[in-house]
Design a protein around this motif. Structure first.
Motif, mmCIF file in Angstrom:
data_model
loop_
_atom_site.group_PDB
_atom_site.id
_atom_site.type_symbol
_atom_site.label_atom_id
_atom_site.label_comp_id
_atom_site.label_asym_id
_atom_site.label_seq_id
_atom_site.Cartn_x
_atom_site.Cartn_y
_atom_site.Cartn_z
ATOM 1 N N ASP A 1 0.856 -1.194 0.000
ATOM 2 C CA ASP A 1 0.000 0.000 0.000
ATOM 3 C C ASP A 1 0.888 1.239 0.000
ATOM 4 O OD1 ASP A 1 -1.859 1.977 0.382
ATOM 5 O OD2 ASP A 1 -2.979 0.900 1.932
ATOM 6 N N ILE A 2 0.915 1.926 -1.117
ATOM 7 C CA ILE A 2 1.736 3.136 -1.247
ATOM 8 C C ILE A 2 0.833 4.337 -0.956
ATOM 9 C CG2 ILE A 2 3.196 4.504 -2.803
ATOM 10 C CD1 ILE A 2 4.408 1.798 -2.267
ATOM 11 N N ASP A 3 1.028 4.938 0.203
ATOM 12 C CA ASP A 3 0.152 6.040 0.630
ATOM 13 C C ASP A 3 1.002 7.181 1.197
ATOM 14 O OD1 ASP A 3 -1.980 7.590 1.503
ATOM 15 O OD2 ASP A 3 -2.351 6.385 3.288
ATOM 16 N N PRO A 4 1.777 7.822 0.327
ATOM 17 C CA PRO A 4 2.679 8.871 0.820
ATOM 18 C C PRO A 4 1.983 10.236 0.845
ATOM 19 C CG PRO A 4 3.068 8.477 -1.489
ATOM 20 C CD PRO A 4 1.849 7.687 -1.126
ATOM 21 N N PHE A 5 2.700 11.242 1.295
ATOM 22 C CA PHE A 5 2.208 12.611 1.128
ATOM 23 C C PHE A 5 2.504 12.977 -0.322
ATOM 24 C CE2 PHE A 5 3.606 12.723 5.703
ATOM 25 C CZ PHE A 5 2.317 12.734 6.221
ATOM 26 N N GLY A 6 1.516 13.479 -1.051
ATOM 27 C CA GLY A 6 1.769 13.917 -2.437
ATOM 28 C C GLY A 6 1.831 12.762 -3.411
ATOM 29 N N THR A 7 2.857 12.778 -4.236
ATOM 30 C CA THR A 7 2.918 11.795 -5.333
ATOM 31 C C THR A 7 3.476 10.427 -4.909
ATOM 32 O OG1 THR A 7 3.810 11.351 -7.531
ATOM 33 C CG2 THR A 7 5.190 12.687 -6.102
ATOM 34 N N PRO A 8 2.866 9.347 -5.396
ATOM 35 C CA PRO A 8 3.417 8.009 -5.123
ATOM 36 C C PRO A 8 4.530 7.644 -6.099
ATOM 37 C CG PRO A 8 1.382 7.824 -6.381
ATOM 38 C CD PRO A 8 1.579 9.289 -6.127
ATOM 39 N N SER A 9 4.734 8.503 -7.103
ATOM 40 C CA SER A 9 5.640 8.194 -8.205
ATOM 41 C C SER A 9 7.019 7.640 -7.782
ATOM 42 C CB SER A 9 5.788 9.432 -9.090
ATOM 43 O OG SER A 9 6.732 9.208 -10.071
ATOM 44 N N PRO A 10 7.721 8.265 -6.791
ATOM 45 C CA PRO A 10 9.059 7.766 -6.471
ATOM 46 C C PRO A 10 9.077 6.354 -5.881
ATOM 47 C CG PRO A 10 8.688 9.941 -5.530
ATOM 48 C CD PRO A 10 7.368 9.450 -6.019
ATOM 49 N N PHE A 11 7.924 5.872 -5.381
ATOM 50 C CA PHE A 11 7.891 4.562 -4.730
ATOM 51 C C PHE A 11 7.435 3.445 -5.667
ATOM 52 C CE2 PHE A 11 7.053 7.852 -1.560
ATOM 53 C CZ PHE A 11 8.129 7.643 -0.708
ATOM 54 N N LEU A 12 6.909 3.822 -6.825
ATOM 55 C CA LEU A 12 6.270 2.816 -7.678
ATOM 56 C C LEU A 12 7.272 1.860 -8.319
ATOM 57 C CD1 LEU A 12 3.367 4.859 -9.252
ATOM 58 C CD2 LEU A 12 3.219 2.980 -7.620
ATOM 59 N N ASP A 13 8.467 2.352 -8.535
ATOM 60 C CA ASP A 13 9.476 1.490 -9.140
ATOM 61 C C ASP A 13 9.808 0.317 -8.211
ATOM 62 O OD1 ASP A 13 10.934 1.667 -11.701
ATOM 63 O OD2 ASP A 13 12.629 1.292 -10.364
ATOM 64 N N SER A 14 10.053 0.631 -6.940
ATOM 65 C CA SER A 14 10.354 -0.430 -5.975
ATOM 66 C C SER A 14 9.135 -1.317 -5.759
ATOM 67 C CB SER A 14 10.784 0.166 -4.636
ATOM 68 O OG SER A 14 11.924 0.942 -4.825
ATOM 69 N N ALA A 15 7.965 -0.693 -5.705
ATOM 70 C CA ALA A 15 6.740 -1.479 -5.513
ATOM 71 C C ALA A 15 6.559 -2.446 -6.689
ATOM 72 C CB ALA A 15 5.535 -0.558 -5.390
ATOM 73 N N GLY A 16 6.770 -1.947 -7.903
ATOM 74 C CA GLY A 16 6.614 -2.769 -9.100
ATOM 75 C C GLY A 16 7.641 -3.889 -9.136
ATOM 76 N N TYR A 17 8.858 -3.572 -8.746
ATOM 77 C CA TYR A 17 9.947 -4.558 -8.758
ATOM 78 C C TYR A 17 9.691 -5.666 -7.733
ATOM 79 C CZ TYR A 17 14.750 -6.318 -8.290
ATOM 80 O OH TYR A 17 15.862 -7.117 -8.231
ATOM 81 N N CYS A 18 9.105 -5.279 -6.600
ATOM 82 C CA CYS A 18 8.992 -6.221 -5.480
ATOM 83 C C CYS A 18 7.643 -6.911 -5.352
ATOM 84 C CB CYS A 18 9.318 -5.500 -4.175
ATOM 85 S SG CYS A 18 10.978 -4.829 -4.221
ATOM 86 N N ALA A 19 6.622 -6.420 -6.072
ATOM 87 C CA ALA A 19 5.286 -7.010 -5.944
ATOM 88 C C ALA A 19 5.285 -8.406 -6.547
ATOM 89 C CB ALA A 19 4.267 -6.143 -6.670
ATOM 90 N N ARG A 20 4.622 -9.319 -5.879
ATOM 91 C CA ARG A 20 4.607 -10.675 -6.434
ATOM 92 C C ARG A 20 3.332 -10.948 -7.230
ATOM 93 N NH1 ARG A 20 4.762 -14.054 -1.091
ATOM 94 N NH2 ARG A 20 2.599 -14.167 -0.442
ATOM 95 N N ARG A 21 3.362 -12.031 -7.994
ATOM 96 C CA ARG A 21 2.231 -12.466 -8.819
ATOM 97 C C ARG A 21 0.947 -12.523 -8.003
ATOM 98 N NH1 ARG A 21 3.048 -16.098 -13.211
ATOM 99 N NH2 ARG A 21 5.152 -16.374 -12.458
ATOM 100 N N GLU A 22 -0.135 -11.993 -8.542
ATOM 101 C CA GLU A 22 -1.468 -12.031 -7.919
ATOM 102 C C GLU A 22 -1.568 -11.214 -6.632
ATOM 103 O OE1 GLU A 22 -4.247 -13.709 -9.456
ATOM 104 O OE2 GLU A 22 -2.757 -13.742 -11.050
ATOM 105 N N SER A 23 -0.572 -10.402 -6.339
ATOM 106 C CA SER A 23 -0.660 -9.588 -5.119
ATOM 107 C C SER A 23 -1.466 -8.321 -5.406
ATOM 108 C CB SER A 23 0.737 -9.228 -4.602
ATOM 109 O OG SER A 23 1.402 -8.400 -5.531
ATOM 110 N N LEU A 24 -1.777 -7.616 -4.322
ATOM 111 C CA LEU A 24 -2.575 -6.392 -4.450
ATOM 112 C C LEU A 24 -1.655 -5.185 -4.261
ATOM 113 C CD1 LEU A 24 -5.584 -5.327 -4.606
ATOM 114 C CD2 LEU A 24 -5.524 -5.269 -2.115
#
Ligand SMILES: C[S@@+](CC[C@H](N)C(=O)[O-])C[C@H]1O[C@@H](n2cnc3c(N)ncnc32)[C@H](O)[C@@H]1O
Ligand SMILES: [Zn+2]
Length: 296
Positions: free
Chosen positions: A40-63
């Motif tokens: 769950d990426i819920d930062p102040f302002g833009t989530p953009s800087p966190f999406l790369d790590s989230a995308g890299y680390c998210a597993r198959r069928e995860s939310l």
């Protein structure tokens, strides 16, 4: 201090198996790649800087849940921040909150595609000062390639409110309005695929209704609104904007929906705006209907 409160809350709720960490989100994600059922990426302002790590680390069928509070960028009040943060050109129109959601989804899809992952939007909404996405992460380069065919552009005519959508990252988009000849304004690249998942939302509604909690009334209202628009076309028309353009007073909303459907088109309400109509009727048809209703 936040960690102290978290520990206190864990004790208050008699929870075990909870580990609390104090680390930069991107580092924490990368240290635990593939371990998350939900990110769950819920930062102040833009989530953009966190999406790369989230995308890299998210597993198959995860939310993957994403919140953005920089709505002025996504909605196009300021163009440059949107281009910088989401690599997409916004456009401030009556349906700019939907455009904003589509820019955010498109950016998530493009970011995850680097890791041969793709997304399915389960639920998305724009509420008050924030936008929120619930995405299911899938894996596979073929699936990812196919998913990216949903990236495209919305072209809008400021003069007559005509708009059209064109899928494809480098597709041909018309320069001029086919209705009035005015120069079209383009928003994108953005997501032109589905932004609501009927099955997922229906299940959530059933779950909430079973509980019959008062606190869930607002949530149910939003979910039902999102469910209705799950099969609607991209963008919507705002009755007040069109009536202002036609210099007429707005007819009753129910009557307008009735007439559009009577004329053989679909018409649905949208959670993005109380005076919005999602329809496959062209702008000229809607103008005709509004003028006719206005003349009694
Ligand atoms: C909008 S709040 C999130 C609130 C929380 N999701 C909730 O609903 O209660 C943003 C939080 O992100 C934290 N934060 C900011 N930058 C961060 C980073 N680089 N890594 C991890 N957390 C960060 C802030 O300290 C703040 O607590
Ligand atoms: Zn036009």
């Amino acid at each position: 201090l936040a960690n102290e409160f978290e520990k206190h809350n864990v004790e208050l709720n008699n929870l075990d198996n909870i580990s609390i960490h104090n680390n930069d989100a991107s580092i924490f994600l990368r240290l635990n790649r593939g371990e998350f059922d939900v990110i769950d990426i819920d930062p102040f302002g833009t989530p953009s800087p966190f999406l790369d790590s989230a995308g890299y680390c998210a597993r198959r069928e995860s939310l993957l849940c994403v919140t953005a509070t920089d709505t002025s960028a996504l909605c196009g009040t300021y163009k440059e921040p949107c281009i910088r943060k989401y690599n997409s050109k916004p456009y401030k129109s009556e349906y700019c909150h939907e455009t904003g959601i589509r820019i955010l989804v498109g950016f998530c899809a493009l970011t995850l595609s680097k890791y041969a992952k793709c997304i399915e939007v389960l639920l998305s909404h724009s509420t008050e000062h924030y936008m929120r996405l619930y995405l299911k992460v899938k894996k596979g380069s073929k699936k990812s390639d196919k998913s990216l065919t949903n990236i495209g552009y919305i072209s809008h005519c400021k003069e007559c409110m005509y708009r059209e959508c064109n899928k494809g990252l480098a597709t041909a988009i018309p320069a001029f309005c086919p209705e009035c000849g005015e120069k079209l304004i383009h928003a994108g690249p953005l997501w032109l695929g589905e932004i609501q998942n009927k099955e997922f939302i229906s299940d959530m509604i059933d779950e909430s209704e079973n509980k019959k909690l008062n606190s869930e009334k607002q949530l149910l209202k939003l979910l039902n609104a999102c469910l209705i628009e799950s099969e609607s076309p991209a963008t919507f028309y705002d009755v007040h904007s069109i009536c202002r353009y036609l210099k007429i007073s707005a007819p009753k909303l129910d009557l307008i929906f009735e007439k559009i459907i009577e004329n053989g088109y679909e018409a649905e309400k949208t959670h993005f705006s109380p005076t919005g109509i999602k329809t496959n009727a062209p702008i000229n048809e809607i103008k005709k209907i509004l003028l006719k209703l206005n003349n009694g």
